[in-house]
Design a protein around this motif. Structure first.
Motif, PDB file in Angstrom:
ATOM      1  N   THR A  37      65.515  37.000  48.191  1.00 15.30           N
ATOM      2  CA  THR A  37      64.244  37.055  48.919  1.00 15.30           C
ATOM      3  C   THR A  37      63.241  36.041  48.389  1.00 15.30           C
ATOM      4  O   THR A  37      62.186  35.856  48.966  1.00 15.30           O
ATOM      5  CB  THR A  37      63.635  38.468  48.859  1.00 15.30           C
ATOM      6  OG1 THR A  37      63.577  38.877  47.492  1.00 15.30           O
ATOM      7  CG2 THR A  37      64.480  39.460  49.634  1.00 15.30           C
ATOM      8  N   SER A  38      63.570  35.383  47.281  1.00 13.10           N
ATOM      9  CA  SER A  38      62.638  34.393  46.733  1.00 13.10           C
ATOM     10  C   SER A  38      62.925  32.989  47.269  1.00 13.10           C
ATOM     11  O   SER A  38      62.135  32.076  47.089  1.00 13.10           O
ATOM     12  CB  SER A  38      62.718  34.381  45.203  1.00 13.10           C
ATOM     13  OG  SER A  38      63.987  33.922  44.811  1.00 13.10           O
ATOM     14  N   SER A  39      64.068  32.837  47.931  1.00 15.37           N
ATOM     15  CA  SER A  39      64.429  31.507  48.426  1.00 15.37           C
ATOM     16  C   SER A  39      63.600  31.156  49.648  1.00 15.37           C
ATOM     17  O   SER A  39      63.561  31.891  50.612  1.00 15.37           O
ATOM     18  CB  SER A  39      65.915  31.477  48.785  1.00 15.37           C
ATOM     19  OG  SER A  39      66.197  30.270  49.457  1.00 15.37           O
ATOM     20  N   SER A  40      62.930  30.046  49.593  1.00 18.15           N
ATOM     21  CA  SER A  40      62.134  29.635  50.749  1.00 18.15           C
ATOM     22  C   SER A  40      62.597  28.286  51.254  1.00 18.15           C
ATOM     23  O   SER A  40      61.985  27.696  52.122  1.00 18.15           O
ATOM     24  CB  SER A  40      60.657  29.582  50.361  1.00 18.15           C
ATOM     25  OG  SER A  40      60.486  28.680  49.295  1.00 18.15           O
ATOM     26  N   THR A  41      63.684  27.767  50.699  1.00 21.62           N
ATOM     27  CA  THR A  41      64.119  26.424  51.075  1.00 21.62           C
ATOM     28  C   THR A  41      65.337  26.427  51.978  1.00 21.62           C
ATOM     29  O   THR A  41      65.651  25.417  52.583  1.00 21.62           O
ATOM     30  CB  THR A  41      64.437  25.581  49.820  1.00 21.62           C
ATOM     31  OG1 THR A  41      65.342  26.334  49.010  1.00 21.62           O
ATOM     32  CG2 THR A  41      63.189  25.288  49.017  1.00 21.62           C
TER      33      THR A  41
END
Ligand SMILES: *[C@@H]1O[C@H](CO)[C@@H](O)[C@H](O)[C@H]1NC(C)=O
Length: 216
Positions: free
Chosen positions: A32-36
């Motif tokens: 859930t921390s991946s924004s890329t």
């Protein structure tokens, strides 16, 4: 030859019978921390870093606050934020709490069927099919009702005390389009003349409804 055609039909039908694509690995605990990385669903964390805590949550164990909206309902959902292990599994669970007199307004989940179990209370539930036929039932603690995929459905607390249901939907991302909000509180707004003609009401009534539903 008949066997061939039966097989072909089964093969062609197979993709349409599952709500979400099948996972290609044992699990894909959501990062859930991946924004890329953008994909259908969420990317996975390294599987060696997965643990049991990614597959459990207590979020549905407590009653939601039903006073934050005009309908008197509270929705709590096992999203990938709170249950990252559900990513790619094609399902989700939710809890709906109803104040006395509350109504979960007509709404649709475009990507999922929904089955509910009454934890507590007395509810009137129903859905309308695409011929506008209503299927409605009064259900109580312990009862189950199922809403077919994408059909417009609703629930009303018929009792003198709060009610709660647990819902399971066969998509990780069922979508939730609430008819009164989608029509009268969209952003930007649907033009008043469209709503007036569609609902056979006058422009003042459009404004009244819009204001009550938080539209602009
Ligand atoms: C419930 O929500 C209302 C409105 O958002 C808020 O005023 C109230 O403090 C909340 N109650 C609790 C117990 O959190």
């Amino acid at each position: 030859m008949a066997y061939f055609w039966v097989s072909l039909v089964l093969v062609l039908l197979a993709p349409t019978t599952s709500a979400d694509p099948n996972p290609l690995q044992d699990f894909c605990v959501a990062d859930t921390s991946s924004s890329t990385v953008y994909m259908n669903g969420l990317p996975c964390i390294n599987p060696t870093k997965a643990s049991a805590k990614h597959f459990t949550t207590s979020i549905l164990s407590t009653q939601g606050n039903t006073s934050g909206n005009p309908f008197g309902v509270s929705l709590t959902v096992t999203t990938t934020e709170v249950l990252p292990g559900i990513n790619t599994l094609g399902m989700i669970m939710a809890r709906v709490d109803f104040a006395v007199g509350a109504v979960l307004p007509p709404h649709t989940h475009p990507r999922a069927s929904e089955i509910i179990f009454v934890l507590e209370g007395n509810l009137r539930v129903g859905f309308v099919d695409t011929t506008n036929k209503l299927f409605s039932a009064d259900i109580k603690t312990g009862d189950v009702f199922v809403f077919p995929k994408a059909l417009i459905h609703f629930a009303q607390n018929m009792g003198n005390s709060p009610a709660s249901v647990i819902a399971a939907l066969n998509s990780q991302s069922p979508g939730n389009s609430v008819i009164p909000l989608a029509t009268f509180a969209s952003n930007p707004a649907i033009s008043s003349s469209v709503l007036a003609m569609s609902f056979q009401i006058n422009l003042m009534e459009v404004e009244t409804i819009r204001k009550k539903l938080g539209g602009s």
